[in-house]
Design a protein around this motif. Structure first.
Motif, PDB file in Angstrom:
ATOM      1  N   GLN A   1     -16.644  15.694 -49.462  1.00  9.74           N
ATOM      2  CA  GLN A   1     -16.036  15.310 -48.105  1.00  9.74           C
ATOM      3  C   GLN A   1     -16.151  13.780 -47.599  1.00  9.74           C
ATOM      4  O   GLN A   1     -15.513  13.257 -47.094  1.00  9.74           O
ATOM      5  N   ALA A   2     -17.173  13.175 -48.011  1.00  9.11           N
ATOM      6  CA  ALA A   2     -17.497  11.718 -48.070  1.00  9.11           C
ATOM      7  C   ALA A   2     -16.105  11.002 -48.591  1.00  9.11           C
ATOM      8  O   ALA A   2     -15.572  10.072 -48.026  1.00  9.11           O
ATOM      9  N   LEU A   3     -15.900  11.297 -49.835  1.00 10.19           N
ATOM     10  CA  LEU A   3     -14.706  10.633 -50.526  1.00 10.19           C
ATOM     11  C   LEU A   3     -13.240  11.062 -49.718  1.00 10.19           C
ATOM     12  O   LEU A   3     -12.540   9.942 -49.546  1.00 10.19           O
ATOM     13  N   GLN A   4     -13.447  12.216 -49.106  1.00 12.67           N
ATOM     14  CA  GLN A   4     -12.108  12.622 -48.344  1.00 12.67           C
ATOM     15  C   GLN A   4     -11.960  11.790 -47.065  1.00 12.67           C
ATOM     16  O   GLN A   4     -10.880  11.333 -46.773  1.00 12.67           O
ATOM     17  N   TRP A   5     -12.869  11.616 -46.378  1.00 12.33           N
ATOM     18  CA  TRP A   5     -13.266  10.630 -45.385  1.00 12.33           C
ATOM     19  C   TRP A   5     -12.531   9.255 -45.497  1.00 12.33           C
ATOM     20  O   TRP A   5     -11.630   8.858 -44.843  1.00 12.33           O
TER      21      TRP A   5
END
Length: 311
Positions: A182-186
């Motif tokens: 999720q952090a990467l996707q942000w």
């Protein structure tokens, strides 16, 4: 459970999970929309007047919104943080947040300086809308009719949630495993709205052996005689105690297969220089491209061995 008077100085104290209902429908990568989405969340620390000190922490697959402090309601055992958590947490027991060692005054995510937010991810069923939630169109639990959600959908839900809190920009997004994805996707979807990301034990793409493991797990679930297509609600039947055990017979060859040889497994060619695998869309994460549709290799419905429901 430990009383507030016995809490250590670096604890955020007693915390209750809160809930927020999104005012608008949430569009999903699969083409469907979710109405009446509820998000479970907790916050720690104080939001600055400029609203520029917010950090979003994202949990892994089986986590919940209770990341720090003591809760009056004990979370499920699967949300506990690490091996020997019961022994380590002592009298606090299950009431202690899953990342309590990282969030609090003077800790890595210092609540003397930062406003830390933890949400239960979309589909997580720990307070946020998921398969156990009531479908407003039918009045019954979604069950297996709950749409397949992607990491991008989870992040889109988090963005809509933060809009309701009046937070436009994040100082950081942090998480491990699925939380790291999720952090990467942000960083991919909202690069101008996050200052930094902290990615722990995570990846932008799933190796073919991971795809195989997910396929085996789904096979084990669907071989359960009580499977019922995944629609357990209202039937009086639940997964059997030894659910899907024969399906796990496939783990032996998968475990013994060397990493160097697993590139040809699941119909995938070896990794390319960009870190993805040509020929297998299921092994690519949205984090590798802003133009490819995202699909989770952990889809909840039976799929081909590659694990990609959108193939």
């Amino acid at each position: 459970m430990a009383s507030p008077s016995t809490l250590p100085a670096d604890s955020v104290g007693s915390v209750d999970t809160q809930f927020l209902d999104l005012p608008a429908s949430l569009p999903l990568d699969c083409g469907r929309e979710l109405r009446a989405v509820r998000v479970a969340y907790e916050t720690y620390g104080t939001l600055s007047p400029e609203r520029d000190n917010a950090i979003l922490v994202c949990h892994a697959l089986s986590g919940d919104a209770h990341a720090a402090g003591l809760s009056g309601t004990a979370p499920a055992a699967s949300t506990r943080d690490g091996f020997a958590a019961e022994r380590r947490d002592g009298a606090a027991g299950k009431a202690l947040g899953w990342w309590d060692g990282m969030i609090g005054p003077g800790k890595a995510f210092d609540t003397d300086h930062y406003f830390v937010i933890s949400t239960n991810l979309l589909g997580g069923c720990r307070g946020t809308t998921g398969p156990s939630s009531i479908n407003p169109d039918t009045g019954r639990a979604y069950g297996s009719d709950f749409p397949v959600v992607t990491v991008a959908d989870m992040v889109r839900c988090e963005r809509a949630f933060l809009d309701e809190l009046g937070i436009e920009r994040l100082a950081a997004v942090a998480g491990g495993s699925l939380g790291g994805m999720q952090a990467l996707q942000w960083a991919v979807m909202y690069p101008e709205q996050v200052d930094s990301i902290v990615v722990i034990a995570s990846t932008h793409a799933l190796h073919t052996q991971g795809v195989a493991w997910n396929a085996i797990a789904r096979e084990a679930i669907t071989r359960d005689p009580a499977w019922q297509g995944g629609d357990y609600y209202g039937t009086g039947r639940a997964p059997s105690p030894a659910w899907g055990w024969p399906g796990w017979s496939g783990t032996s060859p998968t475990c013994r297969r060397p990493r160097s040889a697993s590139g040809s497994a699941a119909g995938c060619s070896p990794p390319t220089t960009c870190g993805t695998r040509s020929g297998c869309p299921s092994s690519r994460s949205r984090a590798t491209s802003t133009t490819r549709p995202t699909r989770s290799c952990g889809a909840s419905t039976p799929t081909p061995i590659c694990g990609c429901p959108g193939r």
